[in-house]
Design an enzyme around this catalytic site. Structure first.
Site, PDB file in Angstrom:
ATOM      1  N   LYS A 158       1.112  -1.307   0.102  1.00  0.00           N
ATOM      2  CA  LYS A 158       0.033   0.009  -0.101  1.00  0.00           C
ATOM      3  C   LYS A 158       0.933   1.218   0.175  1.00  0.00           C
ATOM      4  O   LYS A 158       1.977   1.166   0.450  1.00  0.00           O
ATOM      5  CB  LYS A 158      -0.979  -0.002   1.273  1.00  0.00           C
ATOM      6  CG  LYS A 158      -0.440   0.093   2.556  1.00  0.00           C
ATOM      7  CD  LYS A 158       0.147   1.466   3.086  1.00  0.00           C
ATOM      8  CE  LYS A 158       0.746   1.451   4.354  1.00  0.00           C
ATOM      9  NZ  LYS A 158       1.574   2.479   4.895  1.00  0.00           N
ATOM     10  N   ASP A 218      -2.831  -1.582   9.721  1.00  0.00           N
ATOM     11  CA  ASP A 218      -2.897  -1.718   8.380  1.00  0.00           C
ATOM     12  C   ASP A 218      -3.431  -3.154   7.658  1.00  0.00           C
ATOM     13  O   ASP A 218      -3.530  -3.299   6.414  1.00  0.00           O
ATOM     14  CB  ASP A 218      -1.417  -1.507   7.578  1.00  0.00           C
ATOM     15  CG  ASP A 218      -0.847  -0.203   7.784  1.00  0.00           C
ATOM     16  OD1 ASP A 218      -1.818   0.799   8.051  1.00  0.00           O
ATOM     17  OD2 ASP A 218       0.212  -0.016   7.643  1.00  0.00           O
TER      18      ASP A 218
HETATM   19  O1  C5P Z   1      -0.901  -1.184  14.341  1.00  0.00           O
HETATM   20  P1  C5P Z   1       0.452  -1.720  14.307  1.00  0.00           P
HETATM   21  O2  C5P Z   1       0.905  -2.814  14.666  1.00  0.00           O
HETATM   22  O3  C5P Z   1       0.851  -1.627  12.591  1.00  0.00           O
HETATM   23  O4  C5P Z   1       1.397  -0.302  14.694  1.00  0.00           O
HETATM   24  C1  C5P Z   1       2.588  -0.493  15.076  1.00  0.00           C
HETATM   25  C2  C5P Z   1       3.138   0.615  15.830  1.00  0.00           C
HETATM   26  O5  C5P Z   1       2.851   1.940  15.172  1.00  0.00           O
HETATM   27  C3  C5P Z   1       2.263   0.846  17.334  1.00  0.00           C
HETATM   28  O6  C5P Z   1       2.727   0.390  18.035  1.00  0.00           O
HETATM   29  C4  C5P Z   1       2.330   2.418  17.380  1.00  0.00           C
HETATM   30  O7  C5P Z   1       3.573   2.731  18.012  1.00  0.00           O
HETATM   31  C5  C5P Z   1       2.564   2.993  16.099  1.00  0.00           C
HETATM   32  N1  C5P Z   1       1.139   3.565  15.520  1.00  0.00           N
HETATM   33  C6  C5P Z   1       0.458   4.492  15.875  1.00  0.00           C
HETATM   34  N2  C5P Z   1      -0.752   5.146  15.467  1.00  0.00           N
HETATM   35  C7  C5P Z   1      -1.083   4.254  14.440  1.00  0.00           C
HETATM   36  C8  C5P Z   1      -0.715   3.047  13.857  1.00  0.00           C
HETATM   37  C9  C5P Z   1       0.494   2.809  14.397  1.00  0.00           C
HETATM   38  O8  C5P Z   1       1.143   5.074  16.772  1.00  0.00           O
HETATM   39  N3  C5P Z   1      -2.456   4.880  14.226  1.00  0.00           N
END
Ligand code: C5P
Length: 304
Positions: A11, A141
């Site tokens: 993406k 994502d």
């Molecule tokens: O959701 P995901 O595991 O991809 O997120 C990885 C990290 O990215 C989270 O632990 C957080 O630190 C950060 N993140 C965030 N806000 C989001 C998505 C991700 O702070 N909306």
């Protein structure tokens, strides 16, 4: 019993508006996800035990892959198995073409593909709503990797509204040399750089209107990434990469998601190949991709 191969796309965020962190630590987002034609394939063969093997395409940094047992594919399998109270079984081969730790949701694509493939091989018939909920638990994502196309993402990125996108957009994808960027580290730097960030992320009206025009010049002007300054602060070479691509004639360059991959919008396929040719000089990994493309989908079912 048969082996099933599911393909899931990388993406790009056409718009990434980021607000001040919520009490749970996640950042509220208003984002426009766009699936492009770089793919990871996940093949699951029925077996009594559980094994995940990862293969990296030549342009993918194999050294950056997670260790066995510590993979988002393992977590996807565990979540789906728990949901249906069944054991985790199968031989899984992940063929990676999406840059690793690049800001293109390669890990999320693998998780989405694994959910779809295991659902089929385990003959579960999980509802779309349940698959989306499991996906959201695995990462912000992952739901988009299931859905694909172009979609508005809200919440922490997991709340999706499909967007009609009849354009055909051509991109040059440049994976910066050296290490990837950790998403949490980029968000932390964003917080340091933007202590006064509004709780409301920047809205996506302008890029959504640009998509409707199918005019790449208008979409180029509308591209926006609030994480770009943080990614460039951690990797100053990205500013040079973007400047080089724009000097080579790209309509616009920007950091993809949390980076360090940079993406460049071109007028059409020929223009993308021309810009890619110019960028290949100084950059080891330069790919051409188009979007929107489908979310995670079955590509082959082999009799076993
Ligand atoms: O959701 P995901 O595991 O991809 O997120 C990885 C990290 O990215 C989270 O632990 C957080 O630190 C950060 N993140 C965030 N806000 C989001 C998505 C991700 O702070 N909306």
């Amino acid at each position: 019993m048969s082996a099933v191969t599911v393909r899931a796309a990388a993406k790009i965020n056409l718009h990434l508006g980021v607000g001040r962190p919520r009490p749970d630590g996640f950042h509220p987002l208003v984002t426009v996800f766009h699936a492009v034609s770089l793919y990871d394939d996940v093949t699951v063969t029925p077996a009594d035990d559980w094994q995940v093997t990862t293969h990296a395409a030549g342009h993918v940094d194999g050294a950056a892959l997670p260790d066995a047992g510590d993979n988002i594919v393992d977590r996807a399998a565990a979540a789906l198995a728990r949901h249906h109270a069944r054991p985790v079984t199968g031989r899984v081969e992940v063929h990676k073409s999406i840059p690793v730790a690049g800001g293109m949701a390669g890990g999320s694509a693998d998780a989405a593909a694994a959910l779809v493939a295991l659902d089929r091989v385990w003959d579960l018939g999980t509802s779309d709503d349940d698959l989306l909920a499991l996906a959201a638990e695995l990462g912000s994502d992952v739901p988009f990797s299931l859905v694909g196309g172009t979609a508005l993402g809200e919440g922490r990125g997991e709340l999706l509204t499909p967007v009609a996108d009849d354009g055909s957009w051509w991109w040059v994808v440049v994976r910066a040399a050296g290490d990837g960027l950790s998403t949490p580290a980029v968000y932390r730097r964003y917080d340091e750089l933007r202590p006064d960030a509004s709780p409301e992320p920047a809205p996506a009206g302008v890029p959504l209107a640009a998509l409707e025009t199918r005019d790449p010049e208008l979409l180029a002007n509308a591209l926006h990434n609030d994480l770009q300054a943080a990614a460039v602060d951690l990797r100053p070479d990205l500013a040079d990469t973007i400047a080089t691509g724009e000097a080579a004639g790209a309509l616009r360059g920007l950091v993809s998601g949390s980076g360090p991959t940079c993406v460049f919008l071109a007028r059409d396929a020929d223009h993308a190949r021309e810009v890619a040719g110019e960028l290949r000089d100084g950059h080891p990994t330069v790919l051409v991709a188009h979007g929107p493309v489908a979310g995670a989908h079955v590509v082959t079912v082999e009799a076993g």
